[in-house]
Design a protein around this motif. Structure first.
Motif, PDB file in Angstrom:
ATOM      1  N   ASN A   4       0.849  -1.182   0.000  1.00  0.00           N
ATOM      2  CA  ASN A   4       0.000   0.000   0.000  1.00  0.00           C
ATOM      3  C   ASN A   4       0.889   1.237   0.000  1.00  0.00           C
ATOM      4  N   GLU A  87      -4.589  -0.482   6.663  1.00  0.00           N
ATOM      5  CA  GLU A  87      -5.502   0.333   7.472  1.00  0.00           C
ATOM      6  C   GLU A  87      -5.272   1.824   7.211  1.00  0.00           C
ATOM      7  N   ASN A  90      -6.571   2.698   3.656  1.00  0.00           N
ATOM      8  CA  ASN A  90      -8.037   2.734   3.598  1.00  0.00           C
ATOM      9  C   ASN A  90      -8.586   3.980   4.273  1.00  0.00           C
ATOM     10  N   GLU A  93      -7.896   6.905   1.915  1.00  0.00           N
ATOM     11  CA  GLU A  93      -8.823   6.821   0.773  1.00  0.00           C
ATOM     12  C   GLU A  93     -10.225   7.280   1.174  1.00  0.00           C
TER      13      GLU A  93
END
Length: 202
Positions: A4, A87, A90, A93
């Protein structure tokens, strides 16, 4: 496991406001954006709502070929890649999506910019300057914490983040670099000439 990554883009345009900030702060970079994809197809920040009107600013979705960036023949800047947990990604985002869905609520923080230039703390939940917004996303996602008022964070301050600079030079070349160069080729050029566009536009 999928890695990520979040990308911070720092630039310096030739607009009057950019030149003023650069003159007062003596900083190399005067604008900051954030992206959630490595190709930077979509970047997010606060800036001009309309390309030719410097007096109305808001939350904006940016591209190197449109808006203020699109007017620049050369766009000096860099791209910083930050590795984050799933985490954290997300959360970032979700925050960006919240701004996008409610973009009409947000305005450019001109008062906050003045206070920042005067080194005075201030903030407004619905008003941001570019670097304040980028820092807000990263801070609220537990990625970065500078322990200062968010309006005092400048684009230059974002270089303190523990990230990896993957591109530095003329960002108009970035698309060609991603399409035609592999990372090792680029890093050789970057180490050789870090202060100018290392990848020629074709």
């Amino acid at each position: 496991m999928e890695n990520n990554k979040i990308y911070v883009v720092l630039t310096r345009t030739k607009t009057i406001l950019s030149r003023l900030i650069g003159f007062i702060k003596q900083d190399e970079y005067t604008h900051a954006s954030i992206s959630l994809d490595g190709r930077l197809k979509q970047m997010y920040s606060f800036g001009r709502k309309h390309t030719y009107n410097p007096f109305i600013g808001s939350f904006v979705e940016e591209s190197f070929n449109e808006g203020v960036f699109g007017r620049q023949k050369k766009l000096y800047g860099l791209v910083m890649e930050i590795e984050v947990s799933a985490e954290q990604y997300n959360r970032a985002e979700a925050l960006v999506n919240e701004f996008t869905a409610n973009k009409n609520l947000y305005r450019y923080n001109y008062i906050g910019l003045i206070n920042s230039l005067l080194n005075r703390e201030s903030y407004n939940d619905y008003r941001f300057v570019c670097s304040e917004f980028v820092y807000y996303i990263l801070n609220e996602s537990n990625i970065v914490n500078f322990n200062i008022s968010r309006n005092l964070v400048t684009p230059q301050d974002l270089l303190k983040i523990k990230g990896r600079i993957t591109f530095k030079g003329n960002l108009k070349c970035f698309g060609n670099f991603k399409k035609e160069s592999n990372e090792s080729d680029f890093l050789q050029g970057y180490q050789y000439d870090s202060m100018s566009c290392s990848v020629e536009c074709r």
